[in-house]
Design a protein around this motif. Structure first.
Motif, PDB file in Angstrom:
ATOM      1  N   LYS A 404       0.822  -1.217   0.000  1.00  0.00           N
ATOM      2  CA  LYS A 404       0.000   0.000   0.000  1.00  0.00           C
ATOM      3  C   LYS A 404       0.850   1.258   0.000  1.00  0.00           C
ATOM      4  CE  LYS A 404      -3.669   2.482   2.319  1.00  0.00           C
ATOM      5  NZ  LYS A 404      -4.912   2.389   3.081  1.00  0.00           N
ATOM      6  N   PHE A 405       0.420   2.234  -0.799  1.00  0.00           N
ATOM      7  CA  PHE A 405       0.854   3.613  -0.677  1.00  0.00           C
ATOM      8  C   PHE A 405      -0.088   4.281   0.321  1.00  0.00           C
ATOM      9  CE2 PHE A 405       3.882   3.188  -3.839  1.00  0.00           C
ATOM     10  CZ  PHE A 405       4.453   4.386  -4.214  1.00  0.00           C
ATOM     11  N   PHE A 406       0.466   4.941   1.324  1.00  0.00           N
ATOM     12  CA  PHE A 406      -0.382   5.500   2.381  1.00  0.00           C
ATOM     13  C   PHE A 406      -0.995   6.821   1.935  1.00  0.00           C
ATOM     14  CE2 PHE A 406       2.519   2.746   4.850  1.00  0.00           C
ATOM     15  CZ  PHE A 406       1.554   1.916   5.424  1.00  0.00           C
ATOM     16  N   GLU A 407      -1.884   6.711   0.980  1.00  0.00           N
ATOM     17  CA  GLU A 407      -2.566   7.883   0.458  1.00  0.00           C
ATOM     18  C   GLU A 407      -3.471   8.509   1.523  1.00  0.00           C
ATOM     19  OE1 GLU A 407      -5.732   8.118  -2.991  1.00  0.00           O
ATOM     20  OE2 GLU A 407      -3.739   7.698  -3.815  1.00  0.00           O
ATOM     21  N   ASP A 408      -3.941   7.681   2.463  1.00  0.00           N
ATOM     22  CA  ASP A 408      -4.799   8.209   3.516  1.00  0.00           C
ATOM     23  C   ASP A 408      -4.020   9.108   4.477  1.00  0.00           C
ATOM     24  OD1 ASP A 408      -3.402   5.954   4.214  1.00  0.00           O
ATOM     25  OD2 ASP A 408      -5.063   4.922   5.196  1.00  0.00           O
ATOM     26  N   TRP A 409      -2.695   9.018   4.487  1.00  0.00           N
ATOM     27  CA  TRP A 409      -1.894   9.927   5.303  1.00  0.00           C
ATOM     28  C   TRP A 409      -1.624  11.249   4.601  1.00  0.00           C
ATOM     29  CZ3 TRP A 409       2.812   6.594   7.301  1.00  0.00           C
ATOM     30  CH2 TRP A 409       2.333   5.403   7.873  1.00  0.00           C
ATOM     31  N   GLY A 410      -1.683  11.226   3.273  1.00  0.00           N
ATOM     32  CA  GLY A 410      -1.248  12.362   2.470  1.00  0.00           C
ATOM     33  C   GLY A 410       0.155  12.136   1.945  1.00  0.00           C
ATOM     34  N   ASN A 411       0.566  12.985   1.015  1.00  0.00           N
ATOM     35  CA  ASN A 411       1.905  12.868   0.433  1.00  0.00           C
ATOM     36  C   ASN A 411       2.992  13.078   1.482  1.00  0.00           C
ATOM     37  OD1 ASN A 411       0.905  12.398  -2.079  1.00  0.00           O
ATOM     38  ND2 ASN A 411       1.726  14.242  -3.029  1.00  0.00           N
ATOM     39  N   ARG A 412       4.169  12.580   1.157  1.00  0.00           N
ATOM     40  CA  ARG A 412       5.341  12.993   1.918  1.00  0.00           C
ATOM     41  C   ARG A 412       5.686  14.404   1.457  1.00  0.00           C
ATOM     42  NH1 ARG A 412       9.262   7.824   1.324  1.00  0.00           N
ATOM     43  NH2 ARG A 412       8.123   7.682  -0.617  1.00  0.00           N
TER      44      ARG A 412
END
Length: 961
Positions: A404-412
């Motif tokens: 998973k890419f943590f898109e729910d966290w937002g971008n780095r």
């Protein structure tokens, strides 16, 4: 000891300048006798001599041995940009790789815009302000951030390409960019300007500037103050109209190498079905999750880019597409202010001082943090859809991996604050010994850059695994299986995480993520003196007295990067990087001689020889010597032949010499992958010797561990440069000149970071097998054979060569001679690249890397401009030409022309139209349209050399009070 803020230092500099000027104003006038007055008149005459870039001895621009390109204030205005680096990159001699857009994938250089002459690297381009050095913008480097130079103060920019270390010292290997600021100014000026895409792309910028100045003490002094505010709008990759996740895929019609059929073809919508922002569960199928947590079986790809990526021509809402996350250009908000002061101490000496302060807040986007480590307990995980759970259990799957890419966290997101303070002061003037006059300049400078770089939403590795292992407790609450689990957990802090879609709670995100903070402090301090005189009292050559310049300079540079303790302990997915610190000092002496051998004799209107020598002693790299010889020969007044020959040097910068050996990450391709193994004749046998099976599919486009660092044993790299040209200024065509110059630069012992990909490739490309030093630096998983780690560093190992021709023609004429109103000016600059070759290892000349004609380094570039002026109106049209460029590696030995199709981006011509009009004596407006016909390259071309935004309009208003 209390650490002063840069703002405090700036205010203190203002107060000190004010006190100093008050002291100077209050000083009693010195008695001047008639002899002093005569000296003063001579001094004033000498002060007006123009010193152009490339020499400390004054001479007309077209009468010096080195070619110099000049951009005036009006030229800069026509670009409609607040980024000086991007403006210079549109000139054929300057590469765009280090501009604001070129640095868009770098955190340490986010928001920095630097010059890269000849495409040899920004570290080999020396940037000066009023002929003096400027503090760097990025830690460990010498590269100057051009955006920190106040645009309202720029009078002109002079660019000299070719080695200039004998004149200016280290770093001037490929040339010098000298930014000349306004020296004296009277009045109060307000300027507002802005630009925006006309096609809905955005990429807006605007700038407000205030400039004021005036004389004091009966004209003996002049003080200038400026302040500015600018903003560049953040623009994402998918805002660019032609961008659509382009990449290459295997050509299904390909039958083999060099079969006349392209191996790969360009395709849109290159993404990955194995990982996504909503997550992908690896079961009997690949199951992708949408933002709301609903799931679907991942679609089949239409073509293969690599093991993990492929094309999806109809799109895929549960796949990963990189353009969704990446910046085209970062957002920049900048404020700057400063002041210049000049004061005549007497008729033969002048005190000058300047200070500047700039603060920039940069926002730059990178891909979100990602994981390949989550293991889902199918029976227990309460977040898993019940229907999918039942299906997986029916298939006998009790444990499933999730990527998973943590898109729910937002971008780095990189939130960087950059502050720069610089002060420069000195006394220049004239003194006399016997009957010999000396011009002198004694100066001191200090500059400091402070960066605070915060990367948000990094991953705490152990906490992600712990939070994703969720269960229901006896009361039916969803909790972590082990509330004390995780890499950072003081006890009972674990919060259960829902990885399916984008429904994570704020508490879970806070437990799994952290911000990484790095603080840089970069300083530069120097003191020096230069003197210019001639031999008129003692002897003269037939062409006149010999001019001599000499002097010394001491300089110290430091760079420090402090990383937060959390990151230094290796608790995030960032490498456990230690603090970094390095410094060096250098003492230099130089001499320059101009020998006017002949003048106004038969077949010789002028014959002048220039000689220069500089010796330096570096605390970290030992001694380094540079020299230059040049000539100007004019058989008649209309024609001049000119040339130079010299050796330039570049000492290792702080990062190259002092970076601690530390872990990091790098992206690589596996040369043993089934799609890569045929690219070298030795690979198949060496990969087999490593135990890698036939048909092996390596994981590409993913990061592996990197161990790297500086090398304290580096020495200065050295370049040999040559120029030869002709200047024609026919007397029968007034105000016309044309120049044609050849240049050649060869760099040996070039300092290079051995690319991790080169280390991996050299391991399996060696004709002597795998028993080599490179294989010892590569680690593979003993079971899967996948690459896991590579080691690298800096060496004096490389070599570079470049050569080419440049032609510049200028013409100005008043149309009154044709009974027409107004005047016309034209200019044409053409650059033809003949050679651009690099050698990763200079002792392997057969392993060349040819770049001439490749994307970013076209064979031919040109700019043509024509302007018309009538009273208070001026109109200008400019065309820019970029030759067609290869999208494949043009090195002949690689025979890569069949690697992909299309394999070239065609030539591109863009047109700009600008106009300005002085409405009143106080008010002037200007504006224009850049790229009038909206010509942009195809979507698979993202090089910063090209105008990727397309048509845009700009305007400017200037009011003088």
């Amino acid at each position: 000891m209390i650490k002063q803020s840069l703002v405090s230092k700036s205010i203190r500099a203002v107060l000190m300048a004010g006190v100093g000027s008050a002291f100077l104003v209050g000083a009693p006038a010195m008695a001047q006798d008639q002899n002093d007055a005569e000296k003063g008149e001579k001094a004033e005459e000498k002060f007006e001599r123009i010193v152009t870039t490339g020499s400390r001895i004054s001479r007309p621009e077209l009468s010096q041995a080195e070619p110099v390109v000049t951009l005036g204030r009006e030229d800069i205005e026509r670009f409609g940009s607040t980024d000086l680096g991007q403006i210079l990159a549109e000139l054929p001699a300057v590469s765009a790789s280090s501009t604001l857009i070129g640095n868009r994938t770098s955190n340490s250089s986010a928001g920095v815009s630097s010059a890269n002459l000849r495409g040899l690297g920004s570290s080999r381009t020396l940037v000066l302000v009023n002929g003096k050095r400027h503090v760097a913008g990025s830690p460990g480097s010498a590269s100057v951030d051009l955006s920190t130079i106040p645009s309202s103060m720029i009078e002109r920019v002079e660019i000299m390409t070719g080695g200039a270390s004998a004149i200016y010292g280290s770093d001037a290997v490929s040339g010098v960019v000298n930014v000349i600021l306004k020296k004296d100014y009277e009045g109060l000026e307000f300027n507002a300007r802005g630009a925006s895409s006309t096609e809905g792309v955005g990429a807006r910028n605007h700038e407000l500037n205030l400039l004021g100045g005036g004389n004091f003490d009966d004209g003996r002094g002049n003080a200038v103050f400026y302040a500015g505010l600018s903003r560049i709008q953040q623009t994402m990759e998918n805002d660019i109209r032609q961008s659509n996740n382009w990449g290459t895929i295997l050509n299904p019609e390909d039958t083999g190498r060099l079969d006349g059929i392209p191996d790969r073809i360009w395709a849109e919508n290159i993404g990955s079905e194995y990982i996504s922002g909503g997550g992908v569960l690896w079961g009997d199928e690949l199951y992708g999750f949408r933002n709301d947590g609903s799931w679907t079986v991942q679609p089949e790809r239409d073509g293969t880019n690599s093991g993990l990526f492929g094309s999806f021509k109809d799109g895929c809402d549960t796949c990963l597409f990189n353009d969704d996350y990446d910046n085209f250009q970062p957002g920049v908000e900048r404020v700057s202010f400063g002041s210049n002061l000049n004061y005549a101490l007497n008729r033969s000496s002048n005190f000058y001082a300047s200070f500047s302060y700039t603060k920039a807040d940069i926002t730059q986007q990178f891909q979100p943090a990602f994981t390949q480590d989550i293991e889902i307990n199918v029976a227990d995980n309460p977040f898993l859809d019940d229907e999918l759970r039942a299906h997986l259990l029916d298939q006998g799957i009790e444990q499933a991996s999730m990527w998973k890419f943590f898109e729910d966290w937002g971008n780095r997101t990189a939130d960087n604050r950059r502050e720069l303070f610089r002060v420069n002061a000195g006394v220049e003037g004239e003194f006399q010994l016997s009957d010999t006059y000396f011009l002198y300049d004694v100066y001191y400078g200090y500059g400091e850059t402070r960066n605070k770089r915060i990367t948000r939403n990094e991953k705490i590795n152990g906490n992600v695994v712990a939070a994703a292992d969720a269960i229901k407790d006896a009361d039916g609450n969803i909790v972590c299986r082990d509330p004390n689990a995780g890499g950072v957990n003081t006890g009972g802090e674990c919060v259960a995480y829902n990885p399916f879609g984008n429904s994570a709670s704020a508490e879970a995100i806070a437990f799994m993520s952290a911000d990484v903070t790095r603080e840089d402090t970069i300083t530069q301090e120097y003191v020096g003196a230069s003197f210019v005189t001639d031999t008129a009292e003692f002897f003269e050559l037939q062409g006149g007295p010999v001019d001599v310049a000499f002097g010394f300079e001491w300089r110290e540079e430091t760079s420090e990067t402090l990383t937060d303790e959390f990151t230094k302990r290796g608790l995030t997915n960032n490498a456990a990087t230690p603090d970094e610190f390095g410094k060096f000092d250098v003492s230099e002496g130089f001499v320059e001689i101009k020998l006017p051998l002949l003048r106004a004799v038969t077949m010789v209107d002028e014959l002048t020889v220039d000689l220069a020598y500089r010796t330096a002693d570096y605390s970290h790299a030992g001694s380094a010597n540079a020299w230059k010889a040049g000539f100007v020969y004019a058989p008649i007044e209309d024609v001049r032949v000119r040339g130079t020959l010299g050796v330039a040097v570049r000492a290792p910068n702080i990062a190259e010499a002092f970076s601690p050996r530390s872990p990091g990450f790098t992206r690589v391709n596996d040369p043993c992958d089934v799609n890569e193994i045929s690219k070298d004749p030795n690979r198949a046998a060496n990969c087999a010797a490593l135990g890698i099976p036939v048909g092996f599919e390596g994981e590409t486009n993913v990061s592996i561990d990197l161990i790297s660092g500086g090398n304290p044993n580096l020495v200065s790299e050295e370049s040999d440069s040559k120029t030869l040209g002709v200047v024609w200024t026919p007397r029968f065509i007034e105000n016309f000149s044309i120049t044609l110059d050849y240049y050649e630069i060869e760099i040996t012992d070039a300092i290079t970071f051995i690319d991790p990909q080169d280390v991996i490739n050299n391991c399996v490309d060696s004709a002597s097998g795998i028993d080599n030093s490179y294989c010892a630096q590569v680690t593979r998983d003993p079971v899967s054979n996948q690459l896991t780690m590579v080691e690298s560093g800096y060496l004096n190992a490389a070599a570079l060569e470049t050569s080419g021709y440049e032609m510049e023609a200028k013409y100005y004429t008043d149309l009154s001679g044709f009974d027409l109103p107004g005047a016309i000016s034209t200019s044409l600059f053409v650059s033809k690249l003949e050679t651009l070759v690099s050698y990763d290892f200079q002792d392997q000349p057969d392993q060349d890397n040819v770049n001439r004609g490749q994307l970013g380094t076209p064979k031919l570039q040109a700019r043509f401009s024509v302007g018309y002026s009538l009273d208070d109106l001026n109109v200008n049209w400019t065309a820019r030409y970029i030759d067609r460029s290869a999208l494949f590696n043009v090195t002949p030995r690689l025979e890569a022309h069949e690697n992909l199709s299309p394999n070239y981006v065609g030539s591109i011509v863009t047109h700009d139209l600008t106009a300005g009009y002085a409405i009143t004596d106080n008010l002037r407006v200007s504006g224009g349209v850049r790229n009038v016909f909206d010509k942009v390259p195809p979507g698979y071309v993202g090089n910063a050399l090209y105008d990727l935004v397309g048509r845009r309009a700009f305007g400017s208003l200037t009011y003088n009070f």
